[in-house]
Design an enzyme around this catalytic site. Structure first.
Site, short mmCIF file in Angstrom:
data_model
loop_
_atom_site.label_atom_id
_atom_site.label_comp_id
_atom_site.label_asym_id
_atom_site.label_seq_id
_atom_site.Cartn_x
_atom_site.Cartn_y
_atom_site.Cartn_z
N SER A 130 0.84 -1.20 0.00
CA SER A 130 0.00 0.00 0.00
C SER A 130 0.87 1.24 0.00
O SER A 130 1.97 1.25 0.57
CB SER A 130 -0.85 -0.02 1.27
OG SER A 130 -1.44 1.23 1.50
N TYR B 59 -1.68 -0.79 11.03
CA TYR B 59 -1.95 -1.39 9.71
C TYR B 59 -0.76 -1.15 8.77
O TYR B 59 -0.24 -2.07 8.15
CB TYR B 59 -3.24 -0.81 9.10
CG TYR B 59 -3.37 -1.13 7.62
CD1 TYR B 59 -3.67 -2.41 7.19
CD2 TYR B 59 -3.14 -0.14 6.65
CE1 TYR B 59 -3.75 -2.72 5.83
CE2 TYR B 59 -3.22 -0.44 5.30
CZ TYR B 59 -3.53 -1.73 4.89
OH TYR B 59 -3.59 -2.02 3.55
N LYS C 170 2.20 -3.74 6.83
CA LYS C 170 2.61 -3.77 5.42
C LYS C 170 4.12 -3.59 5.29
O LYS C 170 4.79 -4.26 4.51
CB LYS C 170 1.88 -2.67 4.64
CG LYS C 170 0.39 -2.91 4.46
CD LYS C 170 0.12 -4.10 3.52
CE LYS C 170 -1.34 -4.46 3.49
NZ LYS C 170 -1.60 -5.76 2.85
P1 NAD Z 1 -11.01 -7.19 1.31
O1 NAD Z 1 -11.27 -7.20 2.78
O2 NAD Z 1 -12.17 -6.98 0.41
O3 NAD Z 1 -10.29 -8.56 0.87
C1 NAD Z 1 -9.45 -9.27 1.74
C2 NAD Z 1 -9.92 -10.73 1.72
O4 NAD Z 1 -9.05 -11.50 2.54
C3 NAD Z 1 -11.34 -10.91 2.25
O5 NAD Z 1 -12.09 -11.68 1.34
C4 NAD Z 1 -11.14 -11.65 3.59
O6 NAD Z 1 -12.22 -12.54 3.86
C5 NAD Z 1 -9.83 -12.39 3.33
N1 NAD Z 1 -9.03 -12.65 4.54
C6 NAD Z 1 -8.71 -11.80 5.55
N2 NAD Z 1 -7.94 -12.43 6.46
C7 NAD Z 1 -7.75 -13.69 6.01
C8 NAD Z 1 -7.05 -14.81 6.51
N3 NAD Z 1 -6.39 -14.74 7.68
N4 NAD Z 1 -7.06 -15.96 5.81
C9 NAD Z 1 -7.75 -16.05 4.63
N5 NAD Z 1 -8.44 -15.01 4.11
C10 NAD Z 1 -8.45 -13.85 4.79
O7 NAD Z 1 -9.88 -6.10 1.06
P2 NAD Z 1 -9.30 -5.54 -0.33
O8 NAD Z 1 -9.65 -4.10 -0.40
O9 NAD Z 1 -9.64 -6.44 -1.43
O10 NAD Z 1 -7.74 -5.60 -0.01
C11 NAD Z 1 -6.92 -6.67 -0.46
C12 NAD Z 1 -5.49 -6.39 -0.06
O11 NAD Z 1 -5.06 -5.17 -0.62
C13 NAD Z 1 -5.27 -6.27 1.45
O12 NAD Z 1 -4.05 -6.90 1.78
C14 NAD Z 1 -5.17 -4.78 1.67
O13 NAD Z 1 -4.40 -4.46 2.80
C15 NAD Z 1 -4.50 -4.34 0.39
N6 NAD Z 1 -4.76 -2.93 0.04
C16 NAD Z 1 -6.05 -2.51 -0.08
C17 NAD Z 1 -6.30 -1.18 -0.38
C18 NAD Z 1 -7.71 -0.64 -0.49
O14 NAD Z 1 -7.90 0.58 -0.42
N7 NAD Z 1 -8.73 -1.47 -0.68
C19 NAD Z 1 -5.23 -0.29 -0.57
C20 NAD Z 1 -3.92 -0.78 -0.45
C21 NAD Z 1 -3.71 -2.11 -0.14
C1 WQD Z 2 -9.67 9.52 0.94
C2 WQD Z 2 -9.91 11.01 1.18
C3 WQD Z 2 -10.21 11.58 3.49
C4 WQD Z 2 -13.97 9.37 4.03
C5 WQD Z 2 -6.91 4.59 3.04
C6 WQD Z 2 -5.84 3.93 3.86
C7 WQD Z 2 -4.70 3.52 2.98
C8 WQD Z 2 -5.19 2.66 1.81
C9 WQD Z 2 -6.33 3.29 1.08
C10 WQD Z 2 -5.08 0.34 2.40
C11 WQD Z 2 -9.17 11.59 2.37
C12 WQD Z 2 -11.48 11.84 2.71
C13 WQD Z 2 -12.81 9.93 3.49
C14 WQD Z 2 -15.05 10.22 4.37
C15 WQD Z 2 -13.75 12.12 3.66
N1 WQD Z 2 -5.72 1.39 2.27
N2 WQD Z 2 -12.71 11.27 3.32
N3 WQD Z 2 -14.90 11.56 4.15
O1 WQD Z 2 -7.22 7.64 3.79
O2 WQD Z 2 -6.36 8.01 1.43
O3 WQD Z 2 -6.37 5.73 2.39
O4 WQD Z 2 -7.35 3.68 2.01
O5 WQD Z 2 -3.89 0.18 2.30
O6 WQD Z 2 -3.80 2.82 3.78
O7 WQD Z 2 -5.37 4.85 4.84
O8 WQD Z 2 -8.52 6.76 1.77
O9 WQD Z 2 -10.88 6.70 1.11
O10 WQD Z 2 -10.30 6.80 3.57
O11 WQD Z 2 -9.92 8.80 2.14
O12 WQD Z 2 -13.67 13.33 3.48
O13 WQD Z 2 -16.11 9.79 4.87
O14 WQD Z 2 -11.31 11.20 1.47
O15 WQD Z 2 -10.01 12.56 4.47
O16 WQD Z 2 -8.80 12.90 2.05
P1 WQD Z 2 -7.07 7.16 2.41
P2 WQD Z 2 -9.98 7.20 2.17
#
Ligand code: NAD
Ligand code: WQD
Length: 339
Positions: free
Chosen positions: A125, A149, A153
């Protein structure tokens, strides 16, 4: 062609990557404990891909279960999405995060070694860049963590780098996602968080649907063009295609044991930009009110997408309008399915 085990394959990003891999001709197996997803996602994935998609319900912390899934399906690569991702929850319950994300990844890697599989794509991330020291964020930007969190990572990234240094047979891609949004063009899969969404786009979508009354905008006094936070939103289908490109690339003999790529667009949009675009594209109103800044937020965060473009031959193609339209399409089809 590869046979890919997707941990967390029933989740938001994993399900979209599964669809892209299948479209590119790879075989897929999903491995998920369904802690944040539902098994019926697999039915919809089958409808999208026109293929049967095996789901193994299991936990990545269960080394034997992962080993069995790899061997019984003959997987030769793993894409690792499984984990927990709520920043606020990670502050309140850090042990849960270290257990799932760090212990879980360690156990997964042990199972891979047991099976002699050393090709891995990891969901990292942009949070590992911490407070930006310069923009756009390139892969050489110093890393740090501002919450548990993010620390999980970072720890996994460091663990992977030690493992790759010790054994050059590994082929590891660390993908640093910026802000994934949107949904598959079919409207069949997308992001459907349980409870009140933490992230902006799902919150906007629920306000549009009347499921939440008003969007809180966290701060309008940042040093940005309109005072609201700026982020690099990337369409989840583009993000998914980036995984296919990364997997292809690390399969090449001459590749390094570990490579890091940003997956972003390079373009920043503010919270108000997102609200305005969603309203315009979908013909809906998003009532909102300005609230205080959210703890831990930065003013601006966006990627340099140059390394992925140059080395993977991949760049995001879908724009803001598509991100907004597909989010709303999924919201409405999910409402019709009553999920
Ligand atoms: P998500 O929660 O939709 O998907 C994660 C999946 O992993 C879920 O289906 C959950 O049931 C499964 N899971 C969790 N713990 C588990 C375990 N111990 N064993 C087996 N399965 C398990 O989340 P997502 O948004 O699809 O994110 C996927 C990955 O991408 C995560 O590692 C997250 O940290 C990373 N990521 C997400 C974002 C974002 O904004 N969505 C941003 C950056 C990184
Ligand atoms: C985006 C913008 C908020 C909600 C997060 C995690 C990051 C990554 C992606 C996993 C910001 C604003 C949000 C709301 C708002 N995840 N906001 N009202 O914070 O950039 O990133 O998700 O790895 O680690 O921190 O994403 O969608 O929460 O926010 O005004 O109800 O929207 O302040 O500027 P963020 P976000």
């Amino acid at each position: 062609m590869m046979k890919v085990l997707l941990t967390g394959g029933a989740g938001y990003i994993g399900s979209h990557v599964a669809a892209s891999l299948a479209a590119a001709g790879h075989d897929i197996v999903c491995f998920d404990n369904l802690s944040n997803s539902r098994a019926d996602v697999i039915d919809r994935l089958e409808a999208i891909t026109g293929k049967s998609v095996p789901l193994v319900v299991g936990d990545i912390r269960d080394r034997v279960a992962v080993r069995d899934a790899i061997t019984s399906h003959g997987a030769n690569a793993v894409i690792h999405f499984a984990g927990l991702k709520a920043v606020g929850e990670s502050v309140a319950e850090p042990l849960k995060y270290y257990d799932n994300n760090v212990r879980g990844t360690l156990s997964l890697i042990e199972a891979m070694v047991d099976c002699d599989v050393r090709t891995l794509v990891f969901s990292s991330s942009a949070t590992v860049y911490g407070e930006p020291q310069y923009l756009p964020l390139d892969e050489a930007h110093p890393t740090s963590a501002t919450n548990p969190y993010g620390r999980t990572k970072l720890m996994v990234e460091e663990m992977l780098s030690d493992i790759a240094a010790a054994d050059p047979a590994w082929r590891i891609a660390v993908l640093r996602y910026f802000n994934p949004v949107g949904a598959h063009a079919s409207g069949l899969i997308g992001e459907n968080p349980a409870g009140t969404p933490n992230n902006l786009m799902p919150y906007i979508s629920r306000v549009a649907a009347g499921r939440l009354s008003e969007l809180p905008v966290f701060g309008n006094d940042y040093d940005t063009p309109d005072g609201t936070g700026v982020r690099d939103y990337i369409h989840v289908e583009d993000l998914a295609d980036g995984h296919v490109a990364a997997l292809d690339r690390i399969g090449a003999e001459e590749e390094e044991a570990l490579s890091v790529w940003n997956l972003g667009t390079g373009q920043g949009y503010s919270v108000l930009d997102m609200i305005t675009a969603f309203e315009r594209v979908n013909g809906v109103r998003i009532p909102h009110r300005i609230e205080p800044r959210r703890a831990g937020d930065v003013a601006s965060c966006y990627a340099s997408a140059a390394r992925a473009r140059d080395e993977l031959g991949w760049a995001a193609r879908r724009g803001l309008d598509d991100m907004c339209a597909s989010t709303w399409r999924f919201e409405r089809t999910a409402a019709m399915r009553n999920t």
